[in-house]
Motif scaffolding. Structure first.
Motif, PDB file in Angstrom:
ATOM      1  N   PHE A 132     -16.375  12.101  15.472  1.00  0.00           N
ATOM      2  CA  PHE A 132     -16.596  12.959  16.634  1.00  0.00           C
ATOM      3  C   PHE A 132     -18.060  13.350  16.719  1.00  0.00           C
ATOM      4  CE2 PHE A 132     -16.001  15.948  13.236  1.00  0.00           C
ATOM      5  CZ  PHE A 132     -16.802  17.044  13.562  1.00  0.00           C
ATOM      6  N   SER A 133     -18.442  13.717  17.927  1.00  0.00           N
ATOM      7  CA  SER A 133     -19.779  14.277  18.147  1.00  0.00           C
ATOM      8  C   SER A 133     -19.612  15.544  18.969  1.00  0.00           C
ATOM      9  CB  SER A 133     -20.678  13.271  18.864  1.00  0.00           C
ATOM     10  OG  SER A 133     -20.154  12.962  20.133  1.00  0.00           O
ATOM     11  N   ALA A 134     -20.487  16.502  18.724  1.00  0.00           N
ATOM     12  CA  ALA A 134     -20.420  17.780  19.439  1.00  0.00           C
ATOM     13  C   ALA A 134     -21.834  18.211  19.798  1.00  0.00           C
ATOM     14  CB  ALA A 134     -19.736  18.822  18.566  1.00  0.00           C
ATOM     15  N   SER A 135     -21.985  18.675  21.020  1.00  0.00           N
ATOM     16  CA  SER A 135     -23.297  19.191  21.420  1.00  0.00           C
ATOM     17  C   SER A 135     -23.115  20.556  22.078  1.00  0.00           C
ATOM     18  CB  SER A 135     -23.998  18.225  22.371  1.00  0.00           C
ATOM     19  OG  SER A 135     -23.262  18.083  23.559  1.00  0.00           O
ATOM     20  N   MET A 139       0.830  -1.211   0.000  1.00  0.00           N
ATOM     21  CA  MET A 139       0.000   0.000   0.000  1.00  0.00           C
ATOM     22  C   MET A 139       0.861   1.257   0.000  1.00  0.00           C
ATOM     23  SD  MET A 139      -3.005  -1.130   2.676  1.00  0.00           S
ATOM     24  CE  MET A 139      -3.874   0.412   2.540  1.00  0.00           C
ATOM     25  N   ASN A 140       0.478   2.223  -0.828  1.00  0.00           N
ATOM     26  CA  ASN A 140       1.190   3.506  -0.870  1.00  0.00           C
ATOM     27  C   ASN A 140       0.441   4.610  -0.147  1.00  0.00           C
ATOM     28  OD1 ASN A 140       3.363   2.533  -2.395  1.00  0.00           O
ATOM     29  ND2 ASN A 140       2.210   2.763  -4.291  1.00  0.00           N
ATOM     30  N   THR A 141      -0.871   4.422   0.039  1.00  0.00           N
ATOM     31  CA  THR A 141      -1.711   5.430   0.681  1.00  0.00           C
ATOM     32  C   THR A 141      -2.604   4.752   1.705  1.00  0.00           C
ATOM     33  OG1 THR A 141      -1.734   6.732  -1.341  1.00  0.00           O
ATOM     34  CG2 THR A 141      -3.446   7.221   0.252  1.00  0.00           C
ATOM     35  N   VAL A 142      -2.850   5.449   2.822  1.00  0.00           N
ATOM     36  CA  VAL A 142      -3.739   4.927   3.852  1.00  0.00           C
ATOM     37  C   VAL A 142      -4.609   6.066   4.377  1.00  0.00           C
ATOM     38  CG1 VAL A 142      -2.189   5.280   5.820  1.00  0.00           C
ATOM     39  CG2 VAL A 142      -3.818   3.410   5.865  1.00  0.00           C
ATOM     40  N   LEU A 143      -5.836   5.721   4.792  1.00  0.00           N
ATOM     41  CA  LEU A 143      -6.745   6.692   5.406  1.00  0.00           C
ATOM     42  C   LEU A 143      -6.945   6.311   6.870  1.00  0.00           C
ATOM     43  CD1 LEU A 143      -9.593   7.159   2.766  1.00  0.00           C
ATOM     44  CD2 LEU A 143      -7.843   8.806   3.397  1.00  0.00           C
ATOM     45  N   LEU A 144      -6.673   7.259   7.777  1.00  0.00           N
ATOM     46  CA  LEU A 144      -6.931   7.064   9.197  1.00  0.00           C
ATOM     47  C   LEU A 144      -8.212   7.811   9.529  1.00  0.00           C
ATOM     48  CD1 LEU A 144      -3.351   7.608  10.659  1.00  0.00           C
ATOM     49  CD2 LEU A 144      -4.449   5.473   9.979  1.00  0.00           C
ATOM     50  N   THR A 145      -9.158   7.125  10.153  1.00  0.00           N
ATOM     51  CA  THR A 145     -10.462   7.739  10.401  1.00  0.00           C
ATOM     52  C   THR A 145     -10.552   8.320  11.804  1.00  0.00           C
ATOM     53  OG1 THR A 145     -11.381   5.633  11.111  1.00  0.00           O
ATOM     54  CG2 THR A 145     -11.623   6.207   8.782  1.00  0.00           C
ATOM     55  N   SER A 194     -17.749  12.789   6.113  1.00  0.00           N
ATOM     56  CA  SER A 194     -19.150  13.156   6.337  1.00  0.00           C
ATOM     57  C   SER A 194     -19.168  14.230   7.415  1.00  0.00           C
ATOM     58  CB  SER A 194     -19.988  11.937   6.722  1.00  0.00           C
ATOM     59  OG  SER A 194     -19.575  11.449   7.974  1.00  0.00           O
ATOM     60  N   LYS A 195     -20.373  14.592   7.880  1.00  0.00           N
ATOM     61  CA  LYS A 195     -20.502  15.702   8.837  1.00  0.00           C
ATOM     62  C   LYS A 195     -19.619  15.504  10.076  1.00  0.00           C
ATOM     63  CE  LYS A 195     -23.865  18.162  11.627  1.00  0.00           C
ATOM     64  NZ  LYS A 195     -25.219  18.182  12.141  1.00  0.00           N
ATOM     65  N   ASN A 196     -19.599  14.304  10.614  1.00  0.00           N
ATOM     66  CA  ASN A 196     -18.855  14.049  11.853  1.00  0.00           C
ATOM     67  C   ASN A 196     -17.736  13.020  11.683  1.00  0.00           C
ATOM     68  OD1 ASN A 196     -20.473  15.879  13.154  1.00  0.00           O
ATOM     69  ND2 ASN A 196     -21.796  14.340  14.078  1.00  0.00           N
ATOM     70  N   ASN A 197     -17.279  12.822  10.460  1.00  0.00           N
ATOM     71  CA  ASN A 197     -16.190  11.887  10.198  1.00  0.00           C
ATOM     72  C   ASN A 197     -15.107  12.570   9.376  1.00  0.00           C
ATOM     73  OD1 ASN A 197     -16.989   9.194  11.300  1.00  0.00           O
ATOM     74  ND2 ASN A 197     -18.791   9.634  10.069  1.00  0.00           N
ATOM     75  N   CYS A 208      -6.100  12.282  16.528  1.00  0.00           N
ATOM     76  CA  CYS A 208      -7.015  13.259  15.929  1.00  0.00           C
ATOM     77  C   CYS A 208      -7.548  14.157  17.035  1.00  0.00           C
ATOM     78  CB  CYS A 208      -8.166  12.508  15.253  1.00  0.00           C
ATOM     79  SG  CYS A 208      -9.514  13.542  14.706  1.00  0.00           S
ATOM     80  N   GLY A 209      -7.594  15.449  16.759  1.00  0.00           N
ATOM     81  CA  GLY A 209      -8.148  16.403  17.718  1.00  0.00           C
ATOM     82  C   GLY A 209      -9.208  17.272  17.055  1.00  0.00           C
ATOM     83  N   ILE A 210     -10.270  17.592  17.798  1.00  0.00           N
ATOM     84  CA  ILE A 210     -11.318  18.492  17.329  1.00  0.00           C
ATOM     85  C   ILE A 210     -11.366  19.659  18.312  1.00  0.00           C
ATOM     86  CG2 ILE A 210     -13.785  18.767  16.832  1.00  0.00           C
ATOM     87  CD1 ILE A 210     -12.373  16.824  14.917  1.00  0.00           C
ATOM     88  N   ALA A 211     -11.324  20.870  17.784  1.00  0.00           N
ATOM     89  CA  ALA A 211     -11.298  22.062  18.637  1.00  0.00           C
ATOM     90  C   ALA A 211     -12.327  23.077  18.151  1.00  0.00           C
ATOM     91  CB  ALA A 211      -9.901  22.669  18.640  1.00  0.00           C
ATOM     92  N   TYR A 212     -13.226  23.454  19.053  1.00  0.00           N
ATOM     93  CA  TYR A 212     -14.152  24.569  18.807  1.00  0.00           C
ATOM     94  C   TYR A 212     -13.520  25.780  19.480  1.00  0.00           C
ATOM     95  CZ  TYR A 212     -17.734  21.500  16.898  1.00  0.00           C
ATOM     96  OH  TYR A 212     -18.427  20.631  16.106  1.00  0.00           O
ATOM     97  N   SER A 213     -12.768  26.535  18.731  1.00  0.00           N
ATOM     98  CA  SER A 213     -11.945  27.614  19.275  1.00  0.00           C
ATOM     99  C   SER A 213     -12.756  28.742  19.890  1.00  0.00           C
ATOM    100  CB  SER A 213     -11.035  28.186  18.190  1.00  0.00           C
ATOM    101  OG  SER A 213     -10.221  27.161  17.688  1.00  0.00           O
ATOM    102  N   ASP A 214     -13.993  28.945  19.408  1.00  0.00           N
ATOM    103  CA  ASP A 214     -14.804  30.046  19.924  1.00  0.00           C
ATOM    104  C   ASP A 214     -15.489  29.709  21.242  1.00  0.00           C
ATOM    105  OD1 ASP A 214     -14.091  31.593  17.791  1.00  0.00           O
ATOM    106  OD2 ASP A 214     -15.916  31.182  16.629  1.00  0.00           O
ATOM    107  N   SER A 215     -15.315  28.479  21.726  1.00  0.00           N
ATOM    108  CA  SER A 215     -15.930  28.066  22.979  1.00  0.00           C
ATOM    109  C   SER A 215     -14.909  28.138  24.107  1.00  0.00           C
ATOM    110  CB  SER A 215     -16.464  26.634  22.858  1.00  0.00           C
ATOM    111  OG  SER A 215     -16.937  26.179  24.103  1.00  0.00           O
ATOM    112  N   SER A 216     -15.402  28.509  25.282  1.00  0.00           N
ATOM    113  CA  SER A 216     -14.525  28.558  26.453  1.00  0.00           C
ATOM    114  C   SER A 216     -14.687  27.323  27.332  1.00  0.00           C
ATOM    115  CB  SER A 216     -14.817  29.819  27.275  1.00  0.00           C
ATOM    116  OG  SER A 216     -16.173  29.796  27.712  1.00  0.00           O
TER     117      SER A 216
END
Length: 196
Positions: free
Chosen positions: A35-38, A26-32, A76-79, A97-105
């Motif tokens: 996340f969910s956010a409320s 394999m020359n290419t791989v996808l890491l998934t 997709s929306k959350n992937n 993998c990290g998800i950051a909502y920067s405008d939230s405290s």
């Protein structure tokens, strides 16, 4: 943004598969990364890091450091996925993998997954070497079997010879002893008759 005095209740959860194995071809791989956010305000950022044996690297924070090697894809929306190109065994690492909502405290507005251990297997021995090892092992097995067979036949043959003729040696040696005794007795008789 939230109005002044409003409570910030943004909560993010990030999940990643624990392991991902890539074949040596394999020359290419996808890491998934899912996340969910409320209660979180848009926009959000996707961050990717990797931990090697002795160091940590920022791959995409949110802009990727090497655009040829790494690419963030929105599946997709959350992937979200990280595409790694020109994959080598040097890419074996833990990818986070990290998800950051920067405008939230909210302290829960910036979260990472537990990480995916990526392992690219090395190319196995060539078929020629594998076939050579099979042939060499087969020949060694045949040689060992032949030697063992001859050894067993020799041992059984020598034991059966002993069992077939066990008394022959005793008889022949017994006859010699008997003949010697008989000759001695005859000499003594002749000696006695000769003296008379």
């Amino acid at each position: 943004l939230f109005p002044t005095g409003a409570a910030d209740s943004c909560q993010v959860t990030v999940t990643q598969p624990r392991f991902q194995e890539a074949d040596y071809s394999m020359n290419t791989v996808l890491l998934t990364c899912a996340f969910s956010a409320s209660g979180c305000p848009f926009p959000f950022e996707v961050l990717w890091f990797r931990f090697l044996t002795n160091k940590h690297e920022d791959l995409c924070t949110p802009v990727c450091t090497d655009h040829q090697k790494y690419k963030v894809l929105s599946v997709s929306k959350n992937n979200i996925s990280l595409q790694i190109n020109d994959l080598t065994v040097d890419d074996n690492a833990v990818y986070i993998c990290g998800i950051a909502y920067s405008d939230s405290s909210s302290p829960r507005s910036k979260q990472t997954g537990d990480g995916t251990v990526l392992t690219k297997t090395e190319k196995q021995h060539s078929n020629g070497k594998f076939i050579f090892m099979i042939i060499a092992s087969s020949l060694l097995f045949l040689y060992s079997t032949t030697v063992l067979t001859f050894f067993v036949i020799y041992k059984v043959g020598s034991k059966s010879h002993t069992f077939k003729y066990p008394l022959k040696k005793k008889i022949s040696s017994g006859r010699k002893i008997f003949q010697a005794i008989a000759q001695e007795l005859q000499r003594q008789r002749y000696a006695e008759h000769g003296q008379q």
